[in-house]
Design an enzyme around this catalytic site. Sequence first.
Site, PDB file in Angstrom:
ATOM      1  CG  ASP A 138     -47.833   9.429 -74.184  1.00 53.65           C
ATOM      2  OD1 ASP A 138     -48.030   8.227 -74.428  1.00 53.65           O
ATOM      3  OD2 ASP A 138     -47.151   9.830 -73.219  1.00 53.65           O
ATOM      4  CG  HIS A 166     -45.567   5.877 -66.131  1.00 51.96           C
ATOM      5  ND1 HIS A 166     -46.225   7.051 -65.838  1.00 51.96           N
ATOM      6  CD2 HIS A 166     -44.511   6.235 -66.890  1.00 51.96           C
ATOM      7  CE1 HIS A 166     -45.585   8.058 -66.403  1.00 51.96           C
ATOM      8  NE2 HIS A 166     -44.536   7.599 -67.046  1.00 51.96           N
ATOM      9  CE1 TYR A 222     -45.662  11.653 -67.591  1.00 54.93           C
ATOM     10  CE2 TYR A 222     -46.929  12.055 -69.561  1.00 54.93           C
ATOM     11  CZ  TYR A 222     -45.905  11.409 -68.922  1.00 54.93           C
ATOM     12  OH  TYR A 222     -45.116  10.533 -69.625  1.00 54.93           O
ATOM     13  CE  LYS A 276     -47.103   7.121 -70.843  1.00 53.31           C
ATOM     14  NZ  LYS A 276     -47.115   8.580 -70.859  1.00 53.31           N
TER      15      LYS A 276
END
Length: 383
Positions: free
Chosen positions: A153, A216, A158, A183
Amino acid sequence: MRIVVGKHDDGNIRLEDPTNLRGFSVETSGNADAAGEVLEVETAGRRAEKNGHVWVDVDAVRRLAAGRVPADWDARFDDLIAFASTRGWMSPDGGSILAHVEVGEAAAGTVPLIELNSGHSIPQLGYGVFRVPPDETESLVTEALELGYRHLDTAAAYRNESGVGRAIRNSGLRRDEIFVTTKVFNDQQGKERTPAAFDASLQALGLDYVDLYLIHWPAPRLDLYVETWQVLEGFARDGRSRSIGVSNFLQHHLERLLAQAEIVPAVNQIELHPILQQAGVVEFCRERGIAVEAWSPLGAGQLPLFAQPAVTEAAAAHDRTPAQIVLRWHIQRGTIVFPKSSDPQRMRENLSIFDFLLTPEEMAAISGLERGGRVGFHPDEWH
Ligand code: NAD
């Protein structure tokens, strides 16, 4: 659903419905032979010689359990078979159940699969890489894949998708053996930006499709999530995202989305742990066939979760760590989890939760920890 057959920590046969929707769980004891010995379980005519998903002959399971089960087992088993039919787990002739068979020590390959409303399946436990620094991502994801994680994930936000992609490419695993989620972040929502954001994620990952693409956050002040969803529907239609879903959506966001959506989200990924169980949105999702994914399943290590008696007492009873108990609680509720850790020992530990069962009393005690405390942003306030 899975059926655990053979020598286990405690040598039990277990028949368990991981979605736990109806509270089935049957344990028997006494079938333990030599460690790791393969038992004569007929799986569509073949012996179950290794871990995996197989069709298990219903009568074979009954015979195996004969004489070793509580008196009410037969009735509960019939109930479970009826339930399995509604989930598409029965063979067309009704003679076999699609089951996870585990022989010997619980192994990485024992993570149950959950079928999504898209028809694709997701491993119920994965590895999350939020706050994993980009320069450490490749080696940590490589470690995770070596340990047996098959579900990753990540997110554009990120900034570590390229490390995830390198680890996948170098793993030697087939693409279809790994489930990859990413996302679209708030500043890339809308029909102008989301297509390019998706292309950038695919490029960073080095993949030609992802398994799951999520919005997200709803970011309600931007008021773009319905439009963004329509863009994601295009990715589902052209196959570049096998499934599509949302994250951090409350019931009112989902209601608005569903009123205009052609595709129902496959998942809603929300903050969820024993202190914040979000019963309302979870129920809303379940009723509509939207799978629930828990982010910060361990409370991100910030909550006093591991010191709670409900957790420590179950940990002592099962000779497990508090983290394993909390993850097991999620699994038995049917939630999808992807705990994050940068410590290989903890990564291994977090994966080793498929060879014991919490009792209904232990589950209830942990559920009693609800306090409504968030570790993350409130979805209506974050944009
Ligand atoms: P988590 O609940 O997985 O907690 C991670 C922390 O728990 C670690 O940093 C470590 O301190 C501790 N920990 C992990 N394993 C442990 C063990 N075995 N024993 C003791 N301590 C242990 O929190 P998270 O990282 O916030 O969430 C997991 C994943 O969820 C993320 O990596 C990310 O993929 C996803 N996520 C999504 C969103 C979203 O908005 N969609 C937000 C946050 C996280």
